[in-house]
Design a protein around this motif. Sequence first.
Motif, PDB file in Angstrom:
ATOM      1  N   TYR A   1      78.726  16.115  33.834  1.00  0.00           N
ATOM      2  CA  TYR A   1      79.471  15.717  32.642  1.00  0.00           C
ATOM      3  C   TYR A   1      80.841  15.089  32.931  1.00  0.00           C
ATOM      4  O   TYR A   1      81.321  14.289  32.116  1.00  0.00           O
ATOM      5  N   PRO A   2      81.521  15.394  34.051  1.00  0.00           N
ATOM      6  CA  PRO A   2      82.836  14.799  34.291  1.00  0.00           C
ATOM      7  C   PRO A   2      82.877  13.276  34.279  1.00  0.00           C
ATOM      8  O   PRO A   2      83.953  12.695  34.124  1.00  0.00           O
ATOM      9  N   VAL A   3      81.744  12.608  34.440  1.00  0.00           N
ATOM     10  CA  VAL A   3      81.721  11.140  34.410  1.00  0.00           C
ATOM     11  C   VAL A   3      80.859  10.599  33.271  1.00  0.00           C
ATOM     12  O   VAL A   3      80.424   9.443  33.304  1.00  0.00           O
TER      13      VAL A   3
ATOM     14  N   LEU B   1      87.919   2.825  40.178  1.00  0.00           N
ATOM     15  CA  LEU B   1      88.714   3.997  39.832  1.00  0.00           C
ATOM     16  C   LEU B   1      88.275   5.138  40.738  1.00  0.00           C
ATOM     17  O   LEU B   1      87.076   5.434  40.834  1.00  0.00           O
ATOM     18  N   LEU B   2      89.243   5.786  41.396  1.00  0.00           N
ATOM     19  CA  LEU B   2      88.973   6.936  42.259  1.00  0.00           C
ATOM     20  C   LEU B   2      89.714   8.132  41.678  1.00  0.00           C
ATOM     21  O   LEU B   2      90.922   8.295  41.888  1.00  0.00           O
ATOM     22  N   GLY B   3      89.011   8.967  40.922  1.00  0.00           N
ATOM     23  CA  GLY B   3      89.633  10.110  40.268  1.00  0.00           C
ATOM     24  C   GLY B   3      89.492  11.373  41.095  1.00  0.00           C
ATOM     25  O   GLY B   3      88.439  11.631  41.683  1.00  0.00           O
ATOM     26  N   ILE B   4      90.559  12.180  41.102  1.00  0.00           N
ATOM     27  CA  ILE B   4      90.564  13.421  41.887  1.00  0.00           C
ATOM     28  C   ILE B   4      91.071  14.564  41.012  1.00  0.00           C
ATOM     29  O   ILE B   4      92.274  14.708  40.772  1.00  0.00           O
ATOM     30  N   GLY B   5      90.157  15.372  40.494  1.00  0.00           N
ATOM     31  CA  GLY B   5      90.536  16.592  39.800  1.00  0.00           C
ATOM     32  C   GLY B   5      91.263  16.404  38.490  1.00  0.00           C
ATOM     33  O   GLY B   5      92.144  17.207  38.152  1.00  0.00           O
ATOM     34  N   GLY B   6      90.909  15.396  37.723  1.00  0.00           N
ATOM     35  CA  GLY B   6      91.518  15.201  36.410  1.00  0.00           C
ATOM     36  C   GLY B   6      90.818  14.081  35.671  1.00  0.00           C
ATOM     37  O   GLY B   6      90.533  13.036  36.267  1.00  0.00           O
ATOM     38  N   THR B   7      90.524  14.282  34.385  1.00  0.00           N
ATOM     39  CA  THR B   7      89.810  13.286  33.593  1.00  0.00           C
ATOM     40  C   THR B   7      90.446  13.144  32.207  1.00  0.00           C
ATOM     41  O   THR B   7      91.347  13.898  31.843  1.00  0.00           O
ATOM     42  N   LEU B   8      89.945  12.207  31.452  1.00  0.00           N
ATOM     43  CA  LEU B   8      90.191  12.139  30.013  1.00  0.00           C
ATOM     44  C   LEU B   8      89.047  12.860  29.310  1.00  0.00           C
ATOM     45  O   LEU B   8      88.065  13.263  29.930  1.00  0.00           O
TER      46      LEU B   8
ATOM     47  N   ARG C   1      84.423   6.289  40.945  1.00  0.00           N
ATOM     48  CA  ARG C   1      84.102   7.380  41.856  1.00  0.00           C
ATOM     49  C   ARG C   1      85.031   8.532  41.509  1.00  0.00           C
ATOM     50  O   ARG C   1      86.243   8.348  41.381  1.00  0.00           O
ATOM     51  N   HIS C   2      84.453   9.713  41.371  1.00  0.00           N
ATOM     52  CA  HIS C   2      85.246  10.868  40.947  1.00  0.00           C
ATOM     53  C   HIS C   2      84.858  12.082  41.773  1.00  0.00           C
ATOM     54  O   HIS C   2      83.688  12.261  42.137  1.00  0.00           O
TER      55      HIS C   2
ATOM     56  N   PHE D   1      87.328  22.334  35.408  1.00  0.00           N
ATOM     57  CA  PHE D   1      86.127  21.527  35.588  1.00  0.00           C
ATOM     58  C   PHE D   1      85.490  21.282  34.222  1.00  0.00           C
ATOM     59  O   PHE D   1      85.176  22.230  33.493  1.00  0.00           O
ATOM     60  N   PRO D   2      85.285  20.006  33.867  1.00  0.00           N
ATOM     61  CA  PRO D   2      84.742  19.683  32.529  1.00  0.00           C
ATOM     62  C   PRO D   2      83.226  19.872  32.468  1.00  0.00           C
ATOM     63  O   PRO D   2      82.465  18.911  32.514  1.00  0.00           O
TER      64      PRO D   2
END
Length: 261
Positions: free
Chosen positions: A190-192, A147-154, A168-169, A180-181
């Motif tokens: 914390y984002p991951v 998973l390659l996340g760019i500027g957005g999460t759950l 990878r985020h 930003f979380p």
Amino acid sequence: MRVILLFLLLLPALGRAEACGSANVPCLLPDGRSYHLRLPDGWDGTTPLPALMHFHGWMRQGTLVINHGRIASATRKRGVLLVAPNGARKTWDFWRASTPDVAFADAVLADVRARFPVTDVYVSGYSYGSAMAWRFACQSGDDLAALLGIGGTLRQDEACPEAPAQVRHVHGLADTVMDFPMGPGGDTTYPVQLWRDIYGCRDGLAKGDWQARDFLTFTRTSWSCDGGAVTLDLHPGGHFIPHGWIARQLDEMLGLERSYP
């Protein structure tokens, strides 16, 4: 005469089949939804391909993705098939585990595999599309390479029944669109947290700073985990697809010499 007539009647359908994936012509699924494709440069038509399925941002479509310099330029120069699903009403329903967009993405990949000799599948997205990529990895990610996340999460407390081989985020510390979380006590890792919990990760290891272009610096942290791998790249900017970020991830995962884009 009858054979000739039948061939003439089939020509429009054959033309549509050939056009799917070329230029800006979408590939249609039986339910009427669609996706776009971008083949890598110089593909010989038979060599197996890794694929990157990228979910577009809010109010966009797959046509933007397959023409985007920071996405398509990275895939087509690295032998990667780019798959760009079209969100219903130009957006994604990633808020709930039961979203029909997960089944749609599964159907897209099934259709792609029927057309091409696909090997590893990576899933990525930007903004709302990143959150959708997270949702897809969370609900249907056991067979994903990354998973390659760019500027957005759950939310970091989501319960995920499945997970990709690695995550990878990248996120901007000044992002105010998909904020930003930040974690408790100003924890910038914390984002991951969601994936670190799932994989059983131990303490993060600072990997230092890196640049794809001299105007943006990324600070990388990686985690050693029992069930997967997690990498987080942070930058001081806002809400955008960083130059060279997707390219760098593909180079590292595919074992290629680093290049730009």
